[in-house]
Design a protein around this motif. Structure first.
Motif, short mmCIF file in Angstrom:
data_model
loop_
_atom_site.label_atom_id
_atom_site.label_comp_id
_atom_site.label_asym_id
_atom_site.label_seq_id
_atom_site.Cartn_x
_atom_site.Cartn_y
_atom_site.Cartn_z
N GLU A 332 38.33 56.07 -53.37
CA GLU A 332 38.70 56.56 -54.70
C GLU A 332 37.44 56.91 -55.47
N LYS A 333 37.51 57.98 -56.24
CA LYS A 333 36.41 58.37 -57.12
C LYS A 333 36.88 58.26 -58.57
N ILE A 334 36.09 57.56 -59.36
CA ILE A 334 36.39 57.43 -60.80
C ILE A 334 35.29 58.17 -61.55
N TYR A 335 35.69 59.15 -62.34
CA TYR A 335 34.70 59.97 -63.05
C TYR A 335 34.56 59.50 -64.50
N ILE A 336 33.32 59.46 -64.95
CA ILE A 336 33.03 59.11 -66.35
C ILE A 336 32.16 60.21 -66.95
N LYS A 508 44.03 42.32 -42.54
CA LYS A 508 45.41 42.81 -42.69
C LYS A 508 45.53 43.85 -43.78
N GLN A 509 44.86 43.59 -44.92
CA GLN A 509 45.00 44.54 -46.02
C GLN A 509 44.09 45.76 -45.83
N VAL A 510 44.42 46.81 -46.54
CA VAL A 510 43.64 48.04 -46.51
C VAL A 510 42.40 47.85 -47.39
N ALA A 511 41.23 48.15 -46.83
CA ALA A 511 39.99 48.02 -47.59
C ALA A 511 39.85 49.18 -48.58
N LYS A 512 39.06 48.96 -49.63
CA LYS A 512 38.89 49.97 -50.67
C LYS A 512 37.42 50.28 -50.90
N LEU A 513 37.13 51.56 -51.02
CA LEU A 513 35.79 52.01 -51.42
C LEU A 513 35.95 52.84 -52.69
N VAL A 514 35.37 52.35 -53.78
CA VAL A 514 35.49 53.03 -55.07
C VAL A 514 34.11 53.49 -55.52
#
Length: 537
Positions: A332-336, A508-514
């Motif tokens: 996910e990309k969060i823009y500021i 088990k869970q899906v990893a997140k890269l933000v």
């Protein structure tokens, strides 16, 4: 070997000289020719005849050289190989020398008048000699065998076994490319078990010295006294030695014939200009490179075949994610946006950089080439240095924007059950995050014991979040995390792969890269670049 001078000889004597010695050069200042005694030629000519002839032209042959020639004569030696400084000196028949030269394994040293070779070429040279049925003598012993039998304590996964077999198929030389967290180390342990030869394992960091030592003991059953650690204040050489690349650069040449296998961990370091010279100075016939990021932006990965061997096996993370060997992940990309003051300062600084580029190098449009050229000009031009400082300060504003800390805080609140690593390019914002949000940090200046304790608590679940600036990007055994927050980074694909690898261990869970990215700055371009493999041929 004996060098001697000859002022004038008859045509017959000149012919004899060619049968026992190699011509080096003519000294015009003093008016004589310089020859180097070739012990292989002399042995075939005969010890007594050689000594008598040299005595006739007033050249004294020392006792140790007489013994060597006599020994070669009795053994009917065709090729003699010895060390001269860091290189191998090669003496042999004309046909053998010609074949070795044509294969670019040896070169003529005009100054010393001897055929020389890199120690790394030794076994190819021996192969040629064997194919011709030649009798070879060396001034050194080659005994690579271990005095014990290592035994791998774990079973390899299918892809690890495939990688190992491809390496064996390539004559136990080559680079294995596997994702971060996929167990590349086990392929090396299997290679050590299979060959059972003395091994040097080269690593880029101090942390990896101790990680490898522990793995060798736990998973290969090697006793502690059989493992040497060279680097970080230690200078131990043993049958299996773990050594930093820096230590190898200055010390491995002292043990040119000791190791039979060289394992290059994070092998992209091995082809750097200084380090690859290290590989030339040892005779080890077997070489294994391990890396998740084989390609270099400077194109030096083209040297793998010369230094370690070509890439023999590659597997992408997606393939292991399908099989469940790595966790699936989402990005996910969060823009500021910068504050008004930050934006004004950013534009002002970048304008200074662009103005210099337009004045000095208007013909260069590519941003990377432009930056490279300014770096080059900075060596002599103070204005270039000012332009670079302005660019770097602008980059720091973009990558360390104040709003990013608020985004990090919100992400931590939204993900209360995740084990999180916060990554940044710069230390200042990591210190700020650590201070404001009460999060343990690991930086380049974090004491070793404190770093070890933080990672231990993170592994045990006593600490759920840690923050770091580059210190955990490569060469550190980081406990498994389920989420990575990238506050800032470079355009390096290697950095992206390493950071992503920190969250991909099976779960088990899906990893997140933000990723938190600042709009209207250089940062969106950096985020795009780090997902691409860029290199120059």
């Amino acid at each position: 070997m004996l060098l001697f001078r000859v002022r004038w000889v008859t045509a017959l004597d000149l012919k004899v000289l060619g049968e026992i010695a190699d011509y080096v050069r003519y000294d015009y200042r003093f008016g004589f020719s310089i020859y180097r005694l070739n012990p292989v030629k002399a042995a075939k000519f005969g010890l007594e005849d050689t000594v008598n002839f040299l005595s006739k032209i007033k050249v004294y042959v020392p006792e140790n050289i007489r013994e060597l020639i006599g020994d070669f004569s009795r053994k009917n030696v065709d090729v003699y190989i010895t060390f001269e400084s860091q290189d191998l000196a090669i003496y042999g028949t004309e046909e053998f020398i010609r074949n070795s030269s044509e294969n670019k394994l040896i070169v003529w040293d005009r100054k010393l008048g001897v055929w020389k070779a890199k120690p790394s070429n030794l076994h190819e040279i021996l192969k040629i000699a064997k194919s011709k049925g030649l009798n070879v003598e060396t001034s050194f012993n080659l005994n690579y065998s271990l005095t014990f039998k290592p035994k791998l304590q774990v079973e390899l996964r299918k892809y690890q076994l495939e990688a190992f077999r491809e390496w064996v198929r390539n004559n136990c030389r080559g680079v294995v490319v596997l994702p971060v967290g996929s167990g590349k180390t086990l392929v090396a342990l299997k290679a050590i078990e299979y060959l059972a030869v003395k091994t040097a394992i080269l690593v880029p960091t101090i942390d990896l010295l101790h990680q490898w030592k522990n793995v060798l003991m736990e998973k290969l059953g090697v006793s502690e006294e059989k493992i040497g650690v060279f680097g970080g204040g230690k200078r131990e050489i043993s049958e299996i030695t773990v050594m930093t690349y820096d230590s190898a650069y200055t010390n491995l040449e002292k043990y040119p014939t000791f190791f039979g296998l060289i394992v290059a961990d994070e092998a992209h370091h091995a082809v750097a200009p200084n380090y690859r010279k290290t590989f030339d100075l040892v005779t080890a016939p077997y070489r294994l490179g391990l890396t998740a990021t084989p390609f270099r932006s400077d194109g030096l990965h083209k040297n793998y075949s010369k230094v370690i061997g070509e890439i023999v096996y590659t597997l992408k993370p997606e393939e292991l994610q399908k099989e469940g060997y790595l966790a699936k992940h989402v990005e996910e990309k969060i823009y500021i946006e910068l504050s008004r003051e930050e934006q004004e300062e950013y534009l002002k600084l970048m304008e200074k950089y662009f103005k210099y580029c337009e004045e000095k190098i208007p013909e260069i449009r590519d941003p990377k080439e432009k930056f490279r050229k300014v770096l080059e000009l900075a060596a002599k031009d103070p204005k270039a240095r000012e332009a670079l400082r302005a660019r770097n300060k602008a980059k720091q504003i973009a990558l360390s924007a104040e709003k990013k800390i608020k985004v990090v805080e919100e992400l931590l609140k939204k993900n209360p059950d995740e084990k999180i690593i916060i990554f940044s390019r710069y230390t200042d914002i990591v210190r700020e995050i650590s201070k404001k949000l009460l999060i343990p940090r690991i930086l380049h200046d974090t004491p070793k014991d404190e770093r070890k304790e933080i990672l231990k608590m993170f592994r045990e679940g006593k600490v759920r979040i840690i923050a770091t600036a580059m210190a955990l990007d490569e060469g550190v055994d980081v406990p498994d995390a389920s989420m990575a927050i990238v506050v800032s980074g470079t355009g390096s694909h290697r950095e992206y792969v390493q950071r992503l690898g920190r969250i991909l261990r099976p779960k088990k869970q899906v990893a997140k890269l933000v990723e938190i990215i600042t709009k209207k700055t250089i940062e969106p371009h950096l985020a795009w670049r780090r997902r691409r493999i860029e290199f120059f041929e």
